[in-house]
Design a protein around this motif. Structure first.
Motif, mmCIF file in Angstrom:
data_model
loop_
_atom_site.group_PDB
_atom_site.id
_atom_site.type_symbol
_atom_site.label_atom_id
_atom_site.label_comp_id
_atom_site.label_asym_id
_atom_site.label_seq_id
_atom_site.Cartn_x
_atom_site.Cartn_y
_atom_site.Cartn_z
ATOM 1 N N ASN A 107 -16.161 -43.601 67.655
ATOM 2 C CA ASN A 107 -14.738 -43.814 67.430
ATOM 3 C C ASN A 107 -14.479 -44.624 66.158
ATOM 4 O OD1 ASN A 107 -12.341 -42.881 68.410
ATOM 5 N ND2 ASN A 107 -11.916 -44.693 69.631
ATOM 6 N N THR A 108 -15.425 -44.549 65.219
ATOM 7 C CA THR A 108 -15.270 -45.193 63.921
ATOM 8 C C THR A 108 -14.927 -44.124 62.895
ATOM 9 O OG1 THR A 108 -17.632 -44.933 63.477
ATOM 10 C CG2 THR A 108 -16.927 -47.037 64.436
ATOM 11 N N TYR A 109 -14.342 -44.546 61.788
ATOM 12 C CA TYR A 109 -14.030 -43.601 60.719
ATOM 13 C C TYR A 109 -15.224 -43.500 59.783
ATOM 14 C CZ TYR A 109 -9.225 -43.546 62.257
ATOM 15 O OH TYR A 109 -8.083 -43.385 62.998
ATOM 16 N N GLU A 110 -15.579 -42.262 59.445
ATOM 17 C CA GLU A 110 -16.744 -42.008 58.605
ATOM 18 C C GLU A 110 -16.362 -41.091 57.451
ATOM 19 O OE1 GLU A 110 -19.549 -40.246 61.324
ATOM 20 O OE2 GLU A 110 -19.862 -42.142 62.387
ATOM 21 N N VAL B 183 -14.878 -49.234 57.276
ATOM 22 C CA VAL B 183 -13.485 -48.992 57.638
ATOM 23 C C VAL B 183 -13.249 -49.850 58.885
ATOM 24 C CG1 VAL B 183 -11.764 -47.281 58.318
ATOM 25 C CG2 VAL B 183 -13.581 -46.652 56.713
ATOM 26 N N LYS C 154 -11.839 -38.628 52.042
ATOM 27 C CA LYS C 154 -11.537 -38.095 53.371
ATOM 28 C C LYS C 154 -12.401 -38.767 54.423
ATOM 29 C CE LYS C 154 -9.745 -33.787 51.989
ATOM 30 N NZ LYS C 154 -8.805 -32.960 52.219
ATOM 31 N N LEU C 155 -11.762 -39.056 55.565
ATOM 32 C CA LEU C 155 -12.454 -39.674 56.692
ATOM 33 C C LEU C 155 -12.288 -38.803 57.924
ATOM 34 C CD1 LEU C 155 -11.136 -43.329 56.325
ATOM 35 C CD2 LEU C 155 -13.433 -42.538 55.775
ATOM 36 N N TYR C 156 -13.215 -38.915 58.847
ATOM 37 C CA TYR C 156 -13.054 -38.285 60.156
ATOM 38 C C TYR C 156 -13.556 -39.261 61.205
ATOM 39 C CZ TYR C 156 -18.052 -37.266 60.421
ATOM 40 O OH TYR C 156 -19.407 -37.389 60.490
ATOM 41 N N ARG C 157 -13.156 -39.020 62.454
ATOM 42 C CA ARG C 157 -13.591 -39.888 63.561
ATOM 43 C C ARG C 157 -15.016 -39.552 63.937
ATOM 44 N NH1 ARG C 157 -10.706 -44.212 65.626
ATOM 45 N NH2 ARG C 157 -8.579 -43.636 65.865
ATOM 46 N N SER D 54 -16.393 -37.879 55.088
ATOM 47 C CA SER D 54 -16.524 -36.480 55.508
ATOM 48 C C SER D 54 -17.693 -35.757 54.849
ATOM 49 C CB SER D 54 -15.229 -35.728 55.228
ATOM 50 O OG SER D 54 -14.905 -35.824 53.855
#
Length: 168
Positions: free
Chosen positions: A83-86, A39, A76-79, A88
């Motif tokens: 501070n990267t999107y990973e 991402v 779905k992504l989370y921070r 879930s």
């Protein structure tokens, strides 16, 4: 120029959407099997938005100071902690099970990439037989770079104007 200069250059690319579209068109034939992707952050080429619906997509998660692994993306992504999107979920894929990995770059010289300097991708890429595709804009091409033993060459690098293949 140093790493910071290349990040700034990449972040300020003109006609970004047009250039990303050209890169995505060149990437499409390689989006087969189990694909590792990223991402984008800090102005990296955004191919994620185009391919995020692909069913066998895996995204990286940095686990600790040495380790990065890829996990199944299920929408779905989370921070994450950097501070990267990973993704879930925690469905991990083994390095040898990936078929293709799209690799972000700060800059590139010949078939080698400059990353952010922590070595996560290089350590991971040493463990896989996946096709390693560096993704960058033309402006990220470097005139020189110190290549270390720990650096892993890409199999190809795709920019908006070129597809550069590794010479065997």
């Amino acid at each position: 120029m140093d790493r910071k200069d290349y990040i700034t250059l990449r972040s300020n690319v003109e006609n970004r959407e047009e250039k990303e579209t050209k890169i995505i068109q060149k990437l499409e034939p390689f989006i087969n099997g189990k694909v590792g992707m990223y991402v984008p952050i800090k102005g990296e080429v955004n191919c994620f938005d185009e391919f995020k619906r692909y069913k066998q997509l895996y995204l990286p998660i940095v686990e600790d100071e040495q380790t990065m692994n890829f996990y199944k993306f299920k929408g779905k992504l989370y921070r994450g902690k950097f501070n990267t999107y990973e993704p879930s979920n925690k469905i991990k894929i083994e390095p040898l099970d990936l078929d293709v990995i799209l690799v972000p770059m700060v800059g590139f010289y010949k078939m080698y990439r400059m990353g952010y300097g922590k070595g996560y991708y290089d350590r991971y890429l040493k463990q896989t037989k996946a096709i390693k595709i560096g993704v960058a804009f033309d402006c990220q091409k470097m005139d020189s770079m110190t290549i270390k033993k720990s650096d892993v060459a890409m199999d190809l690098i795709i920019t908006e104007s070129k597809t550069i293949w590794k010479q065997d």
